[in-house]
Design a protein around this motif. Sequence first.
Motif, PDB file in Angstrom:
ATOM      1  N   ASP A   1      91.229  77.565  26.924  1.00  0.00           N
ATOM      2  CA  ASP A   1      91.729  77.685  28.297  1.00  0.00           C
ATOM      3  C   ASP A   1      90.951  76.719  29.174  1.00  0.00           C
ATOM      4  O   ASP A   1      89.804  76.964  29.532  1.00  0.00           O
ATOM      5  CB  ASP A   1      91.550  79.128  28.774  1.00  0.00           C
TER       6      ASP A   1
ATOM      7  N   ASN B   1      99.063  74.562  28.510  1.00  0.00           N
ATOM      8  CA  ASN B   1      97.968  74.789  29.447  1.00  0.00           C
ATOM      9  C   ASN B   1      97.784  76.297  29.605  1.00  0.00           C
ATOM     10  O   ASN B   1      98.385  77.085  28.875  1.00  0.00           O
ATOM     11  CB  ASN B   1      98.204  74.077  30.782  1.00  0.00           C
ATOM     12  N   ALA B   2      96.969  76.694  30.561  1.00  0.00           N
ATOM     13  CA  ALA B   2      96.642  78.116  30.693  1.00  0.00           C
ATOM     14  C   ALA B   2      97.855  78.962  31.063  1.00  0.00           C
ATOM     15  O   ALA B   2      97.869  80.175  30.813  1.00  0.00           O
ATOM     16  CB  ALA B   2      95.538  78.300  31.724  1.00  0.00           C
TER      17      ALA B   2
ATOM     18  N   SER C   1      88.168  81.009  31.976  1.00  0.00           N
ATOM     19  CA  SER C   1      88.230  79.736  31.278  1.00  0.00           C
ATOM     20  C   SER C   1      87.376  79.815  30.015  1.00  0.00           C
ATOM     21  O   SER C   1      86.464  80.634  29.904  1.00  0.00           O
ATOM     22  CB  SER C   1      87.737  78.616  32.188  1.00  0.00           C
TER      23      SER C   1
END
Length: 310
Positions: free
Chosen positions: A188, A271-272, A2
Amino acid sequence: MSSLIKGMAYVRLTAPDLGRMQAWLEDFGMVPVERTETRLYMRGIGDSPFLHVTELGEPGVASFAYELADPDLLHAAARLPGAQGIDTLDAPGGGKRVRLRDPNGLWIELVTGRERADPLPERPLTRSGEAESRVVGPARVRRIAHTAYMAQNLSEVIDWFHTTLGVIPSDDLVLDEDDLLGRFARVDLGDELVDHHVIFMLRGRRTGMHHVSFEVEGVDDIFFGYDHMLLQGADHVRGIGRHALGSQIFNYWMSPYEQMHEHWISQERLNADSKFNRVRIGEGMSYDTGERPPRRFVEQATPLSVEVNA
């Protein structure tokens, strides 16, 4: 992994005349917060205490500032290679920060704990008994969205931002399979939806800030902001148009000191797990709308003010 950051906090530029810069930024759609003999703070309509700083000096860019994804990451940031330690942010809203330099010497500020400001009232969308369907005056800037960074050492810069800040790639622009022209990178935050990019890193003959982008309140702001800036004699560079990558409506303006600012709005979010694409210039850009980018836009790079130690 992240990201260490969750988005941009502000940009720090340098200019020799703070009054002239303030007037231009007000026409662009910002509101003054505080001004001293050597520093100018400007905000938007959102809850950020400020999103644009101008330091007195020769024209340039001093730093990109990012909000840490979590306050608990402040000490981890202070352990990054080259970090200057934790200090108190001497600015409206206070807070703490860690500063470090990227491979070209650009200051990066990692901030947290800033006191939020009261958002300014939004523009009414329901017509009252006295109102008309017309708006004149500046666009209303909501927040800072991203920067674009031109570098001669593109691969080194990309590696540094990925490794240090934990950003992840959204789209690469390539001339051919092995010739990378630029990378759009986003934060992220797992399943949380985020902007298409928080930084665009592109290859060029010079190193510096290509542009800084600010989200406006609504798409109408792009258009009446355009009319207002033209009436003020502002230096228009490119737009109005829509980028194929990121689905962004854009318009680009040059400050009095050759620092390009973008009015921006986009509804695309990632998104990730969103797909990473490699897009060939030409066929892959067939849905970019607006006029062909002028040479001035393509080659723009505001020099780094590496001597500023704000």
